[in-house]
Design an enzyme around this catalytic site. Structure first.
Site, PDB file in Angstrom:
ATOM      1  N   GLY B  71       0.788  -1.230   0.000  1.00  0.00           N
ATOM      2  CA  GLY B  71       0.000   0.000   0.000  1.00  0.00           C
ATOM      3  C   GLY B  71       0.816   1.275   0.000  1.00  0.00           C
ATOM      4  O   GLY B  71       1.907   1.333  -0.565  1.00  0.00           O
ATOM      5  N   SER B  72       0.262   2.280   0.664  1.00  0.00           N
ATOM      6  CA  SER B  72       0.729   3.664   0.590  1.00  0.00           C
ATOM      7  C   SER B  72       2.151   3.866   1.110  1.00  0.00           C
ATOM      8  O   SER B  72       2.641   3.111   1.945  1.00  0.00           O
ATOM      9  CB  SER B  72      -0.233   4.520   1.402  1.00  0.00           C
ATOM     10  OG  SER B  72       0.359   5.723   1.792  1.00  0.00           O
ATOM     11  N   SER B  73       2.773   4.951   0.632  1.00  0.00           N
ATOM     12  CA  SER B  73       4.096   5.341   1.133  1.00  0.00           C
ATOM     13  C   SER B  73       4.005   5.916   2.536  1.00  0.00           C
ATOM     14  O   SER B  73       5.022   6.219   3.142  1.00  0.00           O
ATOM     15  CB  SER B  73       4.728   6.361   0.198  1.00  0.00           C
ATOM     16  OG  SER B  73       3.930   7.531   0.137  1.00  0.00           O
ATOM     17  N   GLY B  74       2.789   6.065   3.061  1.00  0.00           N
ATOM     18  CA  GLY B  74       2.622   6.490   4.448  1.00  0.00           C
ATOM     19  C   GLY B  74       2.876   5.358   5.443  1.00  0.00           C
ATOM     20  O   GLY B  74       2.656   5.524   6.628  1.00  0.00           O
ATOM     21  N   TRP B  75       3.368   4.203   4.966  1.00  0.00           N
ATOM     22  CA  TRP B  75       3.597   3.031   5.833  1.00  0.00           C
ATOM     23  C   TRP B  75       4.489   3.374   7.021  1.00  0.00           C
ATOM     24  O   TRP B  75       4.141   3.138   8.172  1.00  0.00           O
ATOM     25  CB  TRP B  75       4.249   1.899   5.025  1.00  0.00           C
ATOM     26  CG  TRP B  75       3.869   0.525   5.482  1.00  0.00           C
ATOM     27  CD1 TRP B  75       2.857  -0.244   4.981  1.00  0.00           C
ATOM     28  CD2 TRP B  75       4.473  -0.254   6.526  1.00  0.00           C
ATOM     29  NE1 TRP B  75       2.795  -1.447   5.658  1.00  0.00           N
ATOM     30  CE2 TRP B  75       3.768  -1.482   6.594  1.00  0.00           C
ATOM     31  CE3 TRP B  75       5.528  -0.041   7.423  1.00  0.00           C
ATOM     32  CZ2 TRP B  75       4.088  -2.492   7.514  1.00  0.00           C
ATOM     33  CZ3 TRP B  75       5.843  -1.045   8.341  1.00  0.00           C
ATOM     34  CH2 TRP B  75       5.131  -2.246   8.385  1.00  0.00           C
TER      35      TRP B  75
END
Lengths: 418, 148
Positions: B71-75
């Site tokens: 998923g997102s690069s906000g991991w």
């Protein structure tokens, strides 16, 4: 840099890059002059954190450098573009954001631009002045931008996070690993398309299915019909990086490292050959509409990833002479720079005259903001349909842009698989 | 229930250190990759992804055993926040290396290992007691007592 000669912030940045590089098993760092980053603090938690830890330098030290102490942050070394934010500062009241948060954000934006970062505030930096050169080593955040950077532009980045891009912008370095390395960019899985893939929604569904099937591998897609435009590739990549973790793909005859099937696979033999036909398309449509129950739509959100000027033009044409239902809200998100073009083209006026809103800098998934009382949303983005039910606890319908504009004007979802 | 059997044999796995340190705790195991931003609630350490098998389950203080990140690069930021808010996992054991998980593990600062000699997903079950010594690259697993 690691010895502290370039100041404490650069030392902290280099220390983090070394820890991160070792974790990856990377042999070395590579130089970069192209960063896409999130620095902003738009949540109450971040605002309180900044109050306790010496302002925005405190936020940067902790959340962009993983530093235990607050250090003074110097100007950035690299060309850096800011990603989307937690709200649109020009439409804060509409999004239910209080004035105090807006004031704090404005201070933060002055801090960010003062560091030398471009306040583009978009998930699509490649639309507004950040288009790297083919082969350029980059350090980008935002999974939908990363996949576009690698696959469509042919530049090189992994899906970086807030801390690694913080370190990259102060040092001009990032671990040489993953998609920076030639052999990791070669295809691993073959995908044969055996149904028509033409509209933006079609491309979103194909991407969503491929991500589910290959997870984080490198698909090579063949059998495509009409050439996709920027918006279609944007929706395709965003979907594939949401359902799986795809960061690189090849479209044979379209993308820059896939003039031929042979070039796309190189020395790799495809691990699997997948077929995307009518049945797979149908399953994907059903999956994306799994949470849809009530056909009374409260909210239509377009612009995930941020709409192109061509998509705003399309939305304006579909809306012209119609009215958004009094039971429904229509919000369309785009980068600031493209909104100013839409303003001049008269599209903003058409959208607003119909009762819709053209917003910038954010989206409902980032902001967790939707019109009050929203229970049912309609979307033309597979990525947003993947995230919004989890983030806002709403029912979601996925369909074409025309289905969504129709839902906005009638208050009813009447979309179908084709 | 999740009682640890004192007579149970200890299984030892060896892996490569991702983040140094030692920790122990109850295992929380999933065969599904985990999304960070949009997939977890950083305030409670709970998985929120709609179709995830651990939806509604918190990993706070647990030894999290999973295939990898998606998923997102906000991991990394989502897991970084779990540390700031005191609900981070005690340790992370995973198979598939990626930029997201490497950075996320580093900033969560929980001991982490990968590249195991045996697949931790087939050896470790939810409820087992797990000791992680990332410096030595060793994981000790004590199986929970069988409920039958």
């Amino acid at each position: 840099m690691l010895d502290g000669r370039d100041g404490p912030a650069v030392q902290r940045a280099m220390d983090l890059l070394m820890r991160y590089g070792r974790a990856l098993g990377a042999e070395r760092l590579v130089q970069t002059n192209n960063v896409v980053a999130s620095i902003s603090a738009t949540t109450p938690f971040m605002r309180d954190y900044a109050m306790r830890r010496g302002g925005m330098d405190g936020v940067f030290s902790e959340f962009s450098l993983d530093s235990d102490d607050t250090v003074e942050i110097p100007r950035v070394k690299t060309f850096t573009t800011h990603v989307q934010l937690g709200f649109d500062p020009h439409n804060a009241a509409l999004m239910g954001v209080d004035e105090q948060t807006v004031q704090f954000y404005r201070k933060g934006e002055a801090y960010i631009t003062g560091l030398g970062v471009q306040a583009a505030n978009t998930c699509t930096p490649y639309q507004v002045g950040n288009i790297p050169t083919r082969g350029e080593h980059c350090a980008w955040m935002e999974s939908s931008a990363v996949i576009y950077c690698n696959a469509v532009i042919g530049a090189r980045t992994n899906t970086e996070g807030r801390e690694s891009v913080g370190a990259a912008m102060l040092t001009g370095r990032i671990p040489y690993w993953g998609y920076h390395v030639d052999e990791n960019r070669l295809g691993t899985h073959a995908v044969r398309v055996e149904t028509t893939v033409e509209s933006t929604a079609d491309w979103g569904m194909l991407g969503y299915w491929i991500g589910d099937m290959v997870q984080d591998k490198v698909p090579v897609v063949e059998g495509l019909g009409p050439l996709p435009n920027l918006a279609r590739l944007k929706h395709f990549g965003a979907a594939a990086s949401s359902s799986g973790g795809v960061e690189m793909y090849h479209l044979v005859g379209v993308t820059p490292e896939a003039n031929t099937r042979e070039q796309a696979f190189g020395r790799n033999t495809p691990a699997q050959t997948l077929r995307y036909g009518e049945a797979e398309r149908r399953q994907t449509w059903e999956k994306l509409n799994a949470t849809g129950r009530s056909t009374a739509v409260d909210y239509v959100m377009l612009g995930c990833p941020h709409y192109t000027i061509e998509q705003i033009w399309e939305a304006a044409r579909l809306l012209e002479g119609r009215r958004v239902s009094e039971n429904t809200a229509l919000w369309i998100f785009t980068p600031r720079a493209i909104k100013s073009l839409a303003d001049r083209n008269g599209y903003t006026r058409i959208i607003e005259a119909a009762g819709g809103h053209l917003l910038t800098d954010s989206c409902s998934a980032m902001s967790r903001a939707a019109p009050k009382g929203t229970r049912v949303v309609a979307l033309d983005s597979a990525k947003q349909a993947h995230y919004l039910p989890a983030i806002l606890g709403v029912e979601a319908w996925f369909g074409s842009t025309a289905d969504c504009i129709d839902a906005a004007c009638t208050g009813q979802w009447r979309g179908g698989p084709r | 229930m999740n009682r640890i059997d004192p007579d149970a044999e200890t299984i030892v796995l060896r892996g490569r250190c991702v983040v140094e340190g030692t920790a122990e705790g109850e295992a929380l195991v999933t065969r599904q990759a985990i999304s960070g931003w949009g997939g977890i609630d950083s305030r409670t350490g709970t998985i929120v992804e709609v179709r995830h098998e651990l939806r509604g389950v918190s990993f706070a203080g647990k030894v999290l055993v999973f295939p990898g990140a998606k998923g997102s690069s906000g991991w990394s930021n989502a897991f970084h926040l779990t540390r700031s808010l005191g609900v981070a996992p005690a340790a992370m054991l995973f198979n598939d290396m990626s930029a997201k998980i490497a950075l996320g593990a580093v900033v969560t600062r929980a001991p982490a290992l990968t590249d195991f000699d045996r697949d931790p997903l087939s050896v470790i079950e939810t409820g087992d007691w797990v000791r992680v010594d990332a410096d030595q690259g060793i994981v000790e697993v004590r199986k929970k007592k069988a409920t039958t």
